[in-house]
Scaffold this active site. Sequence first.
Site, short mmCIF file in Angstrom:
data_model
loop_
_atom_site.label_atom_id
_atom_site.label_comp_id
_atom_site.label_asym_id
_atom_site.label_seq_id
_atom_site.Cartn_x
_atom_site.Cartn_y
_atom_site.Cartn_z
N ASP A 172 0.89 -1.29 0.06
CA ASP A 172 -0.03 0.21 -0.03
C ASP A 172 0.70 1.20 0.17
O ASP A 172 2.17 1.19 0.27
CB ASP A 172 -0.95 0.00 1.41
CG ASP A 172 -0.38 -0.34 2.66
OD1 ASP A 172 0.12 -1.42 2.72
OD2 ASP A 172 -0.51 0.29 3.42
N TYR B 34 8.68 -9.55 5.63
CA TYR B 34 8.32 -7.98 5.49
C TYR B 34 9.29 -7.68 7.05
O TYR B 34 9.35 -8.25 7.78
CB TYR B 34 7.03 -7.67 6.02
CG TYR B 34 6.11 -7.82 4.93
CD1 TYR B 34 5.97 -6.86 4.30
CD2 TYR B 34 5.31 -8.93 4.58
CE1 TYR B 34 4.89 -6.84 2.94
CE2 TYR B 34 4.62 -9.21 3.55
CZ TYR B 34 4.43 -8.14 2.96
OH TYR B 34 3.20 -8.10 1.90
#
Length: 259
Positions: free
Chosen positions: A14, A82
């Site tokens: 995002d 991540y």
Amino acid sequence: GGARVPVLGASRTDAGVHARGQIAQADLPRAVDGALLESQLNRMLPEDVRVFDVEPAPAPAAWQAELSLPWHAIVNAVGKRYVYRLSASRRPMDPMQRLYRARVAYEPLDFALLDRALNLFVGRHDFRAFTNNAADEPAERSTIRTIHAITLLDEGYGDATLVVDLDGALYKMVRNLVGTALAVAQGRLSLDDIPRLLQGDLDRSHNPAKAAPAHGLLLQDVFYDDDDADFDEQQRADASLVLSFKIRSDAAAAAPRSA
């Protein structure tokens, strides 16, 4: 003449989130020199986007071959890593890290409590309360995901790096779970709130924690069956956006080669 070449990314992020280990797949009408294509792409791309490798796509999995399907950057991915970099201190934050590390508090955090909160997410759970609804995602999509490990690396002076290994992430899932763990470390939520939110009967509206700031999050790696998942933070210290292309031309599709 030229031709339009669609490019497929292995993982989306995002707005504001960085990617260092992104994989992009392109189907080319003919075989190309990978090194030359890499060089030409980097000449045209902006300085914060770089292609680090161009190579033929691996052979499809056995089930894909049976259906005459090619290797696919999304379908063949088996995991992702991540990294979230944060700062929580009264000290001024290093301005050189302002784009890639998020200040999450102006007081020291209890990193031991933060680590306990993060590890409650490890395992296979329903992350419905930790995902926002993306406009282009089907409403019936499963919200069950597996987190293999979460590691907190205390860097001193209120800085920490979180490493999250999982099979796949829902929209804003990693930022939401980091934000929830931070809320526990700051006393706004309790440890008992996390298992309650993971039961799968509550959605994001029932989770009062704010998502962690986007710019602290980095997609570090996308893993495939033949990848080595060892993590070396020192070797991967910068947070530029990196694209590693898996090129499949018509010739490569006819006789696929392993990367």
